[in-house]
Design an enzyme around this catalytic site. Structure first.
Site, PDB file in Angstrom:
ATOM      1  N   LYS A  52     -46.188  59.366  52.447  1.00 35.20           N
ATOM      2  CA  LYS A  52     -45.569  58.465  52.832  1.00 35.20           C
ATOM      3  C   LYS A  52     -46.177  59.568  54.023  1.00 35.20           C
ATOM      4  CE  LYS A  52     -42.475  56.501  49.958  1.00 35.20           C
ATOM      5  NZ  LYS A  52     -41.124  56.388  49.150  1.00 35.20           N
ATOM      6  N   GLN A  96     -35.361  58.955  49.701  1.00 37.46           N
ATOM      7  CA  GLN A  96     -35.775  58.906  49.078  1.00 37.46           C
ATOM      8  C   GLN A  96     -35.100  59.028  47.170  1.00 37.46           C
ATOM      9  OE1 GLN A  96     -39.956  58.357  48.464  1.00 37.46           O
ATOM     10  NE2 GLN A  96     -38.951  58.203  46.379  1.00 37.46           N
ATOM     11  N   ASP A 119     -36.756  49.828  53.293  1.00 40.27           N
ATOM     12  CA  ASP A 119     -37.442  49.896  51.711  1.00 40.27           C
ATOM     13  C   ASP A 119     -36.733  48.575  51.394  1.00 40.27           C
ATOM     14  OD1 ASP A 119     -38.479  51.235  50.452  1.00 40.27           O
ATOM     15  OD2 ASP A 119     -37.495  52.447  50.074  1.00 40.27           O
TER      16      ASP A 119
END
Ligand code: NDP
Length: 283
Positions: A52, A96, A119
């Site tokens: 990322k 994460q 997300d």
């Protein structure tokens, strides 16, 4: 042999376009920024976070990485999220997953400001996806939709079958296909006669988490098969949820693993970070 839907190539193109868009946005005084938080030492998570960061660099997106020790308390993590929610240089926040067991995942997701939730896991964003009026989409289903679009397939009226009903992949995938007027069936571990259902699919999305789970007898001739799975086979080699060798000569299109859905997921994260920054410009 089926046509390969090469996410790797599509994502390279999208990232190149995004780089230009990011440069243009910077000229307007807005610098998209992504904060990535990782708690603990999970090796797979570390690889994802590194990828990322690399993608941010490629697209010219500013990034901050917070690597917290596994013993970090929930309160400490919530405090950091609160700071990032209020930090103007940060347009998107990603925690994460999975987080260590002593931290409640739902509490963490709920703490991220919905307008920075790149997300799209926050219930506000989940609800928006449900009603079809959304800003953010979970990155993997978003990437799958891009790949389907690339393939030139019109989802409208197609039989779409999804194997897996996770909040991250299966459920939002179903909603996105439904919004494109697909006839959508979601299957899961309690589904009876799974192969009969998958054999009807014009578009089959496998998000099971089991290596080579979808076998040749489970697919229809000419179908589009999207393999979301990332697994290791018995030899330790990366493989998907679809038995590629069994399926590849029967179906019309298929995403390889690696190089299919995986690269698209990260690219969509970049896209959503850019979009979040763009929205802040528009107010
Ligand atoms: P989850 O483990 O959260 O969900 C798996 C789903 O598969 C569940 O809904 C489960 O059903 C269903 N399932 C399990 N066994 C069967 C079975 N025998 N028959 C039918 N359905 C079954 O996984 P995720 O959705 O998070 O991930 C799926 C895969 O995608 C994994 O390999 C993961 O690594 C990969 N992944 C890849 C990404 C990428 O960027 N390419 C991003 C995210 C995930 P039930 O609900 O009944 O238990």
């Amino acid at each position: 042999m089926a046509k390969l839907l090469m996410g790797k190539e599509v994502s390279a193109r999208i990232k190149a376009e995004l780089k230009t868009e990011v440069e243009n946005l910077k000229k307007e005084g807005i610098n998209p920024g992504l904060a990535v938080i990782i708690v603990g030492e999970d090796p797979a998570s570390q690889v994802y976070v590194r990828n990322k960061e690399r993608a941010c660099e490629e697209c010219g997106i500013y990034s901050e990485k917070y690597a917290l020790p596994a013993e970090t308390t929930q309160e400490e993590l919530l405090k950091l999220i609160d700071e990032l929610n209020n930090k103007s240089s940060i347009s998107g926040i990603l925690v994460q997953l999975p987080v260590p067991k002593h931290i409640d995942e739902k509490t963490i997701i709920n703490a991220i400001a919905p307008n920075k939730d790149v997300d799209a896991f926050h219930p506000v964003n989940v609800g928006k996806i449900m009603v079809g009026n959304y800003d953010f989409v979970p990155c993997t289903p978003a990437g799958v939709m891009e790949l389907i679009k690339e393939s030139g397939i019109d989802v409208s009226g197609k039989e779409c079958v999804i194997v897996g009903r996770s909040n991250i992949v299966g459920k939002p995938m179903a909603m996105l296909l439904l919004h494109e007027n697909g006839t959508v069936t979601i299957t899961h571990s309690r589904t009876k006669n799974l192969a009969e259902i998958t054999r009807d699919a014009d578009i089959l999305v496998a998000a099971v988490g089991k290596p080579k789970f979808v076998t040749g007898d489970m697919v229809k001739e000419g179908a589009v098969v999207i393999d979301v799975g990332i697994n290791r086979d018995e030899e330790g080699k990366l493989c998907g949820d679809v038995d590629f060798d069994q399926v590849k000569d029967k179906v019309g299109m298929i995403t390889p693993v690696p190089g299919g859905v995986g690269p698209m997921t990260i690219t969509m994260l970049m896209e959503q970070t850019y979009q979040a920054a763009l929205r802040s410009l528009k107010g």
